[in-house]
Design a protein around this motif. Structure first.
Motif, mmCIF file in Angstrom:
data_model
loop_
_atom_site.group_PDB
_atom_site.id
_atom_site.type_symbol
_atom_site.label_atom_id
_atom_site.label_comp_id
_atom_site.label_asym_id
_atom_site.label_seq_id
_atom_site.Cartn_x
_atom_site.Cartn_y
_atom_site.Cartn_z
ATOM 1 N N LYS A 3 0.828 -1.202 0.000
ATOM 2 C CA LYS A 3 0.000 0.000 0.000
ATOM 3 C C LYS A 3 0.859 1.247 0.000
ATOM 4 O O LYS A 3 0.517 2.236 -0.606
ATOM 5 C CB LYS A 3 -0.948 0.013 1.189
ATOM 6 C CG LYS A 3 -2.173 -0.823 0.976
ATOM 7 C CD LYS A 3 -3.197 -0.542 2.014
ATOM 8 C CE LYS A 3 -4.425 -1.368 1.725
ATOM 9 N NZ LYS A 3 -5.478 -1.116 2.678
ATOM 10 N N ASP A 120 -5.303 2.247 -9.883
ATOM 11 C CA ASP A 120 -5.920 0.961 -9.549
ATOM 12 C C ASP A 120 -5.630 0.634 -8.086
ATOM 13 O O ASP A 120 -4.726 -0.134 -7.763
ATOM 14 C CB ASP A 120 -5.393 -0.126 -10.482
ATOM 15 C CG ASP A 120 -6.101 -1.462 -10.287
ATOM 16 O OD1 ASP A 120 -7.067 -1.524 -9.508
ATOM 17 O OD2 ASP A 120 -5.676 -2.444 -10.928
ATOM 18 N N ASP A 122 -7.291 -1.107 -5.800
ATOM 19 C CA ASP A 122 -7.549 -2.460 -5.299
ATOM 20 C C ASP A 122 -6.996 -3.573 -6.190
ATOM 21 O O ASP A 122 -7.331 -4.744 -6.018
ATOM 22 C CB ASP A 122 -9.044 -2.673 -5.067
ATOM 23 C CG ASP A 122 -9.869 -2.392 -6.316
ATOM 24 O OD1 ASP A 122 -9.297 -2.206 -7.408
ATOM 25 O OD2 ASP A 122 -11.106 -2.350 -6.191
ATOM 26 N N ASP A 123 -6.146 -3.212 -7.139
ATOM 27 C CA ASP A 123 -5.494 -4.190 -8.023
ATOM 28 C C ASP A 123 -6.467 -5.078 -8.786
ATOM 29 O O ASP A 123 -6.178 -6.240 -9.068
ATOM 30 C CB ASP A 123 -4.512 -5.078 -7.239
ATOM 31 C CG ASP A 123 -3.319 -4.298 -6.711
ATOM 32 O OD1 ASP A 123 -2.853 -3.380 -7.408
ATOM 33 O OD2 ASP A 123 -2.848 -4.618 -5.601
ATOM 34 N N ASP A 124 -7.639 -4.530 -9.144
ATOM 35 C CA ASP A 124 -8.610 -5.319 -9.908
ATOM 36 C C ASP A 124 -8.550 -5.043 -11.408
ATOM 37 O O ASP A 124 -9.356 -5.570 -12.166
ATOM 38 C CB ASP A 124 -10.029 -5.072 -9.386
ATOM 39 C CG ASP A 124 -10.536 -3.664 -9.666
ATOM 40 O OD1 ASP A 124 -9.749 -2.816 -10.143
ATOM 41 O OD2 ASP A 124 -11.724 -3.407 -9.394
ATOM 42 N N GLU A 128 -9.609 3.603 -9.921
ATOM 43 C CA GLU A 128 -10.566 4.207 -9.020
ATOM 44 C C GLU A 128 -10.109 5.633 -8.703
ATOM 45 O O GLU A 128 -8.911 5.924 -8.716
ATOM 46 C CB GLU A 128 -10.653 3.431 -7.687
ATOM 47 C CG GLU A 128 -11.278 2.064 -7.762
ATOM 48 C CD GLU A 128 -10.310 0.975 -8.200
ATOM 49 O OE1 GLU A 128 -10.775 0.007 -8.837
ATOM 50 O OE2 GLU A 128 -9.099 1.072 -7.930
#
Length: 137
Positions: A3, A120, A122-124, A128
């Protein structure tokens, strides 16, 4: 640590996003000093910053001479990433490792700094809008 790396990326090499004209919080405060990471605001959720250690807190330092540093306390040692900056209106122009980015300030008061970025979180695989909230003691 991941993070912190993502946050460093967000602050030092963020994809800049313009603030809307209806933003009402002030951005005229003094940016100088140590700003400690408090939380993230992502997709309507508030996510506490939880990478502080008992021996110290991660922070961003802004100096009067236009220099600064993103400081990560890791295993009770400081990992310092220096940068230079200028503040103009609601924007910070930050240069680190030869890369210059403009980072919008969503709020700046005597105790609160909110920086708005897009990445990104949340690494999806989807970006965001992230508001990083920092506080000054």
């Amino acid at each position: 640590m991941k993070k912190v790396s993502v946050l460093s990326l967000a602050i030092l090499s963020a994809f800049a996003m313009s603030c809307s004209s209806d933003d009402s919080p002030t951005t005229s405060g003094d940016i100088l000093g140590k700003w400690y990471f408090k939380e993230y605001k992502v997709q309507g959720q508030t996510i506490p910053y939880d990478d502080h250690e008992e021996c110290g807190k991660d922070y961003v330092q802004f100096n009067a001479d236009g220099s600064g540093a993103n400081v990560d306390v890791w295993n009770c040692e400081l990992d310092v990433a220096p940068f230079t900056y200028t503040k103009s209106g609601n924007n910070l122009t930050i240069t680190s490792d030869g890369v210059t980015d403009i980072v919008p300030i969503a709020e700046l008061s005597s105790t609160t700094l909110k920086i708005k970025t897009i990445f990104d979180f949340d690494d999806d695989g989807d970006d965001e809008t992230v508001i990083t909230v920092l506080t000054k003691n």
